[in-house]
Enzyme design. Structure first.
Site, mmCIF file in Angstrom:
data_model
loop_
_atom_site.group_PDB
_atom_site.id
_atom_site.type_symbol
_atom_site.label_atom_id
_atom_site.label_comp_id
_atom_site.label_asym_id
_atom_site.label_seq_id
_atom_site.Cartn_x
_atom_site.Cartn_y
_atom_site.Cartn_z
ATOM 1 N N ASP A 285 4.770 -8.699 3.610
ATOM 2 C CA ASP A 285 4.987 -7.342 3.117
ATOM 3 C C ASP A 285 3.961 -6.414 3.790
ATOM 4 O O ASP A 285 3.045 -6.862 4.490
ATOM 5 C CB ASP A 285 4.872 -7.305 1.584
ATOM 6 N N GLU A 490 6.552 1.010 -6.938
ATOM 7 C CA GLU A 490 5.536 -0.041 -6.948
ATOM 8 C C GLU A 490 4.506 0.177 -8.061
ATOM 9 O O GLU A 490 4.853 0.502 -9.183
ATOM 10 C CB GLU A 490 4.924 -0.162 -5.543
#
Length: 607
Positions: A285, A490
């Protein structure tokens, strides 16, 4: 003998072997590197043999750049890669998580939680097909989707990126992979990546594994669970993605029982690659290597060593690529990262590039530009919105349904923060990373859609924040109030309280005290619904984060279509109950159970 790797008729594995034999160590490491477009220069791409570029959330050629502008930019980068010694094309990746959502004018679909409410696997496949076309039109060949997280706690800031708290619903929705990549033929080797031509994109199953199960729903947190439960609850959707030939898997920022996934060799190599037989590449990521140690970015050499040896094949660096390449080369030359591990990674990256046809067709296909945001694509998004709506209340008296609404009512009040804000209706990962307010792209708000559908004699009054004066001398037949969450992504979305923002409950209460009221809740997850508020209102529809085509809402509330959606997550009574999900038999006492959803015809549960 010519370059076998350039021969489109040679078998893929033969081409890989030939190309690998010609590569220097530096070129191999370059292929394992993905960098952000903002730091990419033609010379860096060419001289370092960079394997992949990406646009981070909201990173674009310029504001309101359309698909043609994107294709110009990406082709420019690709031409630099083709001038490198071996002419290995780059893969360009984008966060196309609900349509090609960074590109102005693209079709924006509901976020995954809304698609989970539809329970419609074929719809999700068709969304994948349209998304692939619109991504390819922009010149990109790689979408970081689907997110196959099983979200067990609505406090998690990525809850809306998950289709459901239920593993089986998430498994069903993995058809997005086939939509994006195409359908592998009968007899396609298990675990081998597949791509069905130039109108398809490389997909990415993410985030491996357990991202939706962290303690208290903390983003990038720790999933405390036995291996058997990890496999049963969180890993199962990956099997479905792998059986559809998914090309890539992204590792999770989160940890499993204290072990960070990015450096967990057992899960990445022994399980995903060896046991499940995944033959594509595993990508990190964004800046994941910088997040392995505190402070951020420290012990970088150790981070490279542990992630590559754990089985990460491509690193989304994305900025410090010179340091990354230098440290990686030194670790390879010292033997701390074995050459066999590097070769395995490069073989996987090249396999995806050959399977995707990038050596034959490296540049964008401009013939696709006309389909971006076209009517059939927007109609599909509208269908998705229609099917995602969940009706939680219809009438103060169950025997007297409030919906459908009358299109020819004399006077209607439309109110609330979300009635006419396209950015809020789209949510995070739209136009920018976090999402934003206003007319961020082409689309139809709830207010636009109501004005389109009501009768010519009907007067529509819109007040974002109505006051007492709004009602003086006005005789409204009913009100439609749209409230909910502002966009977030997020960790910025982690929320221990889950109250309706912007004093949403007070706004609803003010209106419902004076006019019969339908509340449309725009949210990426269940929120606190106080009993007094539920009693006051006449009807409640959860529209999730619907995207750019809100005629799908008016299609249903005015009765042209029936309600179809069912809750993809348990709706809790109080945050003290969390986590509350199916499978918690002893203490399962929800406000609305998983799978709940009324329909207008009989006000019965459509479960």
């Amino acid at each position: 003998m010519g370059c076998i790797y350039k021969d489109p008729n040679a078998p893929v594995e033969t081409r890989i072997k030939d190309l690998l034999s010609r590569m220097t160590l530096q070129e191999k490491i370059g292929q394992m590197t993905q960098i952000e477009r903002s730091v990419a220069t033609p010379s860096a791409i060419k001289d370092r043999c960079i394997g992949s570029l990406l646009s981070g959330g909201g990173s674009k050629p310029f504001d309101k750049a359309n698909s043609a502008d994107w294709a110009d930019m990406i082709d420019g980068f690709q031409n630099a890669a083709l001038e490198s010694r071996l002419g290995i094309p780059i893969i360009y990746g984008v966060d196309a998580v609900h349509g090609n959502n960074n590109v102005y004018g693209a079709t924006i679909f509901p976020h995954n939680i809304g698609l989970g409410a539809t329970r419609d696997a074929d719809l999700v496949r068709r969304i994948g097909e349209v998304t692939a076309l619109e991504v390819r039109a922009s010149g990109a060949q790689y979408a970081f989707a689907p997110c196959v997280a099983v979200s067990r706690d609505p406090r998690w800031g990525r809850c809306y990126e998950s289709y459901s708290e239920d593993t089986e619903v998430v498994r069903k929705m993995t058809t997005l992979v086939t939509g994006l990549q195409g359908q592998p033929p009968e007899g396609h080797p298990q675990g081998y990546p597949f791509l069905g031509g130039r109108k398809k994109v490389i997909a990415c199953a993410k985030h491996f594994v357990g991202d939706g199960g962290t303690d208290n729903g903390t983003n990038e947190g720790n999933t405390i669970i036995t291996y058997d439960d990890l496999e049963r609850i969180h890993m199962a959707p990956y099997l479905d993605c792998i059986s559809q030939g998914v090309c890539t898997v992204m590792a999770s920022y989160s940890s499993w029982n204290g072990s960070k996934l990015h450096s967990d060799r057992f899960l990445i190599t022994e399980i995903l690659k060896d046991k499940l037989g995944f033959k594509g590449f595993v990508i990190s990521d964004w800046e994941a290597l910088d997040r392995l140690y505190v402070p951020h970015g420290s012990n970088y050499r150790q981070s490279i060593l542990s992630t590559i040896n754990a089985g990460i094949d491509m690193v989304m660096v994305p900025f410090r690529f010179e340091l990354f390449l230098e440290e990686f080369l030194s670790l390879a030359e010292s033997g701390e990262i074995p050459l066999a591990r590097i070769d395995d990674a490069v073989v996987r990256v090249l396999r995806v590039k050959f399977v995707a046809g990038l050596f034959e067709y490296p540049l964008s296909d401009r013939s696709l530009l006309d389909v971006v945001g076209c009517k059939p694509h927007r109609e599909l998004a509208r269908e998705a919105v229609r099917k995602s709506l969940v009706l939680l209340k219809n009438g103060k008296d169950q025997k007297i349904p409030f919906l459908p609404l009358d299109k020819n009512a004399k006077r209607i009040l439309v109110a609330g923060t979300h009635a006419d804000d396209l950015g809020y209706l789209c949510g995070g990962w739209t136009a920018t990373w976090e999402g934003t307010s206003g007319r961020i792209t082409d689309g139809t708000t709830i207010l636009d859609a109501i004005k389109e559908v009501v009768g010519s004699e009907t007067e529509v009054t819109y007040e974002q924040n109505p006051s007492q004066e709004t009602f003086s001398g006005q005789d409204f037949s009913y009100a439609v109030v749209a409230v909910g969450e502002a966009p977030y992504v997020e960790t910025g979305g982690d929320d221990p309280e889950l109250k309706i923002p912007f004093n949403g409950a007070e706004l609803v209460s003010l209106v419902a005290d004076r006019v019969p009221t339908l509340v449309i809740l725009i949210t990426g997850r269940p929120l606190v619904l106080e009993p007094w508020l539920l009693e006051k209102i006449d009807a409640l529809v959860v529209a999730w984060l619907p995207g750019s085509e809100c005629q799908g809402i008016t299609d249903v509330i005015f009765g042209d279509y029936t309600f179809h959606g069912r809750l993809p997550m348990t709706w809790f009574k109080s945050v003290d109950q969390l986590p509350l999900h199916i499978g918690k038999q002893n203490s399962y006492d929800p406000l609305f159970p998983f799978g709940f959803g009324l329909n207008c015809e009989n006000n019965g549960n459509s479960n």
